[in-house]
Design an enzyme around this catalytic site. Structure first.
Site, PDB file in Angstrom:
ATOM      1  N   HIS A  74      -1.074  -1.525  -9.974  1.00 53.56           N
ATOM      2  CA  HIS A  74      -1.727  -2.225  -8.859  1.00 53.56           C
ATOM      3  C   HIS A  74      -2.242  -3.618  -9.261  1.00 53.56           C
ATOM      4  CE1 HIS A  74      -3.965  -1.676  -4.818  1.00 53.56           C
ATOM      5  NE2 HIS A  74      -3.638  -2.941  -5.012  1.00 53.56           N
ATOM      6  N   ARG A 116       0.849  -1.187   0.000  1.00 50.53           N
ATOM      7  CA  ARG A 116       0.000   0.000   0.000  1.00 50.53           C
ATOM      8  C   ARG A 116       0.884   1.236   0.000  1.00 50.53           C
ATOM      9  NH1 ARG A 116      -3.334  -2.970  -1.253  1.00 50.53           N
ATOM     10  NH2 ARG A 116      -5.404  -3.375  -0.409  1.00 50.53           N
TER      11      ARG A 116
HETATM   12  P1  NDP Z   1      -1.094 -10.095   6.638  1.00 48.56           P
HETATM   13  O1  NDP Z   1      -2.115  -9.425   7.479  1.00 48.56           O
HETATM   14  O2  NDP Z   1      -1.088 -11.580   6.556  1.00 48.56           O
HETATM   15  O3  NDP Z   1       0.377  -9.666   7.123  1.00 48.56           O
HETATM   16  C1  NDP Z   1       0.705  -8.364   7.478  1.00 48.56           C
HETATM   17  C2  NDP Z   1       2.128  -8.351   8.008  1.00 48.56           C
HETATM   18  O4  NDP Z   1       2.485  -6.999   8.329  1.00 48.56           O
HETATM   19  C3  NDP Z   1       2.289  -9.152   9.296  1.00 48.56           C
HETATM   20  O5  NDP Z   1       3.521  -9.805   9.330  1.00 48.56           O
HETATM   21  C4  NDP Z   1       2.233  -8.084  10.373  1.00 48.56           C
HETATM   22  O6  NDP Z   1       2.915  -8.407  11.570  1.00 48.56           O
HETATM   23  C5  NDP Z   1       2.946  -6.955   9.668  1.00 48.56           C
HETATM   24  N1  NDP Z   1       2.602  -5.688  10.296  1.00 48.56           N
HETATM   25  C6  NDP Z   1       1.390  -5.104  10.410  1.00 48.56           C
HETATM   26  N2  NDP Z   1       1.484  -3.950  11.102  1.00 48.56           N
HETATM   27  C7  NDP Z   1       2.792  -3.813  11.434  1.00 48.56           C
HETATM   28  C8  NDP Z   1       3.525  -2.843  12.148  1.00 48.56           C
HETATM   29  N3  NDP Z   1       2.928  -1.772  12.682  1.00 48.56           N
HETATM   30  N4  NDP Z   1       4.851  -3.025  12.312  1.00 48.56           N
HETATM   31  C9  NDP Z   1       5.461  -4.106  11.790  1.00 48.56           C
HETATM   32  N5  NDP Z   1       4.827  -5.071  11.093  1.00 48.56           N
HETATM   33  C10 NDP Z   1       3.506  -4.917  10.925  1.00 48.56           C
HETATM   34  O7  NDP Z   1      -1.206  -9.459   5.198  1.00 48.56           O
HETATM   35  P2  NDP Z   1      -0.798 -10.103   3.778  1.00 48.56           P
HETATM   36  O8  NDP Z   1       0.593 -10.602   3.870  1.00 48.56           O
HETATM   37  O9  NDP Z   1      -1.845 -11.034   3.309  1.00 48.56           O
HETATM   38  O10 NDP Z   1      -0.863  -8.805   2.847  1.00 48.56           O
HETATM   39  C11 NDP Z   1      -0.040  -7.678   3.107  1.00 48.56           C
HETATM   40  C12 NDP Z   1      -0.569  -6.478   2.369  1.00 48.56           C
HETATM   41  O11 NDP Z   1      -0.285  -6.589   0.982  1.00 48.56           O
HETATM   42  C13 NDP Z   1      -2.086  -6.307   2.405  1.00 48.56           C
HETATM   43  O12 NDP Z   1      -2.474  -5.651   3.602  1.00 48.56           O
HETATM   44  C14 NDP Z   1      -2.359  -5.464   1.190  1.00 48.56           C
HETATM   45  O13 NDP Z   1      -2.355  -4.098   1.555  1.00 48.56           O
HETATM   46  C15 NDP Z   1      -1.177  -5.745   0.276  1.00 48.56           C
HETATM   47  N6  NDP Z   1      -1.574  -6.399  -0.970  1.00 48.56           N
HETATM   48  C16 NDP Z   1      -1.279  -5.780  -2.157  1.00 48.56           C
HETATM   49  C17 NDP Z   1      -1.610  -6.374  -3.350  1.00 48.56           C
HETATM   50  C18 NDP Z   1      -1.237  -5.754  -4.648  1.00 48.56           C
HETATM   51  O14 NDP Z   1      -1.651  -6.238  -5.696  1.00 48.56           O
HETATM   52  N7  NDP Z   1      -0.450  -4.704  -4.662  1.00 48.56           N
HETATM   53  C19 NDP Z   1      -2.316  -7.671  -3.387  1.00 48.56           C
HETATM   54  C20 NDP Z   1      -2.537  -8.250  -2.100  1.00 48.56           C
HETATM   55  C21 NDP Z   1      -2.177  -7.622  -0.930  1.00 48.56           C
HETATM   56  P3  NDP Z   1       2.455  -9.647  12.485  1.00 48.56           P
HETATM   57  O15 NDP Z   1       2.816 -10.874  11.690  1.00 48.56           O
HETATM   58  O16 NDP Z   1       3.280  -9.509  13.697  1.00 48.56           O
HETATM   59  O17 NDP Z   1       0.970  -9.510  12.691  1.00 48.56           O
END
Ligand code: NDP
Length: 311
Positions: free
Chosen positions: A274, A226
């Site tokens: 995207h 994002r």
């Molecule tokens: P998940 O919710 O499975 O994972 C999110 C990760 O980010 C976790 O490891 C989480 O930590 C970490 N995280 C969240 N907040 C923080 C923080 N404040 N500090 C450090 N680490 C943090 O999401 P996904 O992996 O499924 O997807 C990730 C993102 O990718 C989605 O939210 C979406 O925005 C984006 N996306 C983009 C696409 C595109 O086409 N460009 C397609 C699909 C997704 P923890 O493990 O400790 O909870």
């Protein structure tokens, strides 16, 4: 009155593909595509991507909203959504597509392809001696469903991989770090940094001028999650000054990226519209249907989004 219909809305996904996929899992589901929703009181389930403001006001009997993607940020902090469980998609198809994007973007830099692309346009035989992948430190920010798989895959290819998340992870072959303080450490040593972080209150503009300056001069930045996680103005400045050498960007504050946006004029930026990963109905439908079945039985859906955490 049937209180079990589903409303579908997406500006990009094909409703007929979803209708077909869902019918194979839940033959009894009454699938309605917005705006042909019939009696809105009959709608119990919503399957949506980027629904417009006010979309949910009509549906007073919703039991579950399923986000047609992994990042559910557009469904949080809305004033039209009654407190109802929100789930997001997570399926092997989405994970492998995202990993392919990250592997490509990282390897394009690691193998100097961006240099050869320019040399080709100039008609120049430009030799750059290849480096071993084990010398190349890659940082993956976000080790969730997408980040963990990308990190593991890069590690399996021989890259020196660092991962960063909110809570500490244990991923074979990946040096894992957690918490705000550890971010500086990861950024400070990685010459390629990939964001797979969700957009939340905590991650908003997490990568500002200070953080970008921590990365080794000329570092490469890949944003496949994002745009909100990075300060776009600071990134443009860093790309202009060479502090950040190259960027591959799939996500932007305004999409489609406006014609006059400075990113279009930067030779060191690769822009993709995207699509780093998408949802494939035939692969994602199992989890969507399972969540509906669970909610019908009064159980928790899969992959429930925590509105307080923001992901
Ligand atoms: P998940 O919710 O499975 O994972 C999110 C990760 O980010 C976790 O490891 C989480 O930590 C970490 N995280 C969240 N907040 C923080 C923080 N404040 N500090 C450090 N680490 C943090 O999401 P996904 O992996 O499924 O997807 C990730 C993102 O990718 C989605 O939210 C979406 O925005 C984006 N996306 C983009 C696409 C595109 O086409 N460009 C397609 C699909 C997704 P923890 O493990 O400790 O909870």
């Amino acid at each position: 009155m049937t209180l079990d219909a589903l409303v579908f809305y997406s500006p990009v996904d094909d409703p007929q593909a979803w209708r077909k996929a869902l019918a194979s899992e839940l033959p009894d589901i009454d699938f309605r595509v917005d705006p042909d929703v019939g009696d809105p009181d009959e709608i119990s389930f919503a399957l949506t991507w980027l629904p417009p403001k006010g979309f949910f006001h009509r549906f007073r009997n919703l039991k579950l909203v399923t986000n047609l993607g992994a990042g559910a940020d557009a469904l949080l902090n809305r004033d039209d959504l009654v407190p109802v469980p929100i789930t997001r998609l997570s399926d092997p198809g989405m994970v492998s597509l995202m990993t392919s994007y990250v592997v490509y973007a990282v390897t394009r830099y690691a193998r100097d392809m961006h240099i050869f692309e320019r040399a080709t346009r100039r008609g120049e035989w430009h030799y750059v001696h290849p480096r071993s992948l084990s010398e190349i430190k890659v940082g993956i920010l976000g080790l969730g469903e997408l980040g963990a798989h990308a990190a593991q895959t890069l590690s399996g290819m021989g890259y020196d991989v660092y991962g960063w998340s909110r809570t500490l992870k244990n991923i074979a072959g990946v040096a894992c770090f957690a918490g705000r303080e550890a971010l500086d450490q990861v950024l400070g040593q990685c010459e390629i940094v990939v964001s797979l972080l969700p957009a939340t209150g905590d991650t908003r503009a997490l990568l500002g001028a200070r953080e970008l300056a921590l990365m080794p001069r000329g570092a490469k930045f890949i944003n496949a999650s994002r745009s909100a996680v990075v300060d776009e103005d600071a990134l443009i400045e860093a790309l202009r000054s060479g502090a950040i050498g190259e960027a591959t960007l799939d996500v932007f504050n305004v999409e489609p990226l406006p014609r006059n946006h400075p990113f279009w004029t930067l030779d060191n930026v690769l822009i993709t519209p995207h699509l780093a990963s998408i949802t494939i109905p035939a692969l994602a439908v199992r989890n969507v249907a399972e969540s509906i079945r669970r909610v019908r039985r009064g159980e928790e859906p899969l992959h429930r989004v925590d509105p307080r955490r923001g992901y």
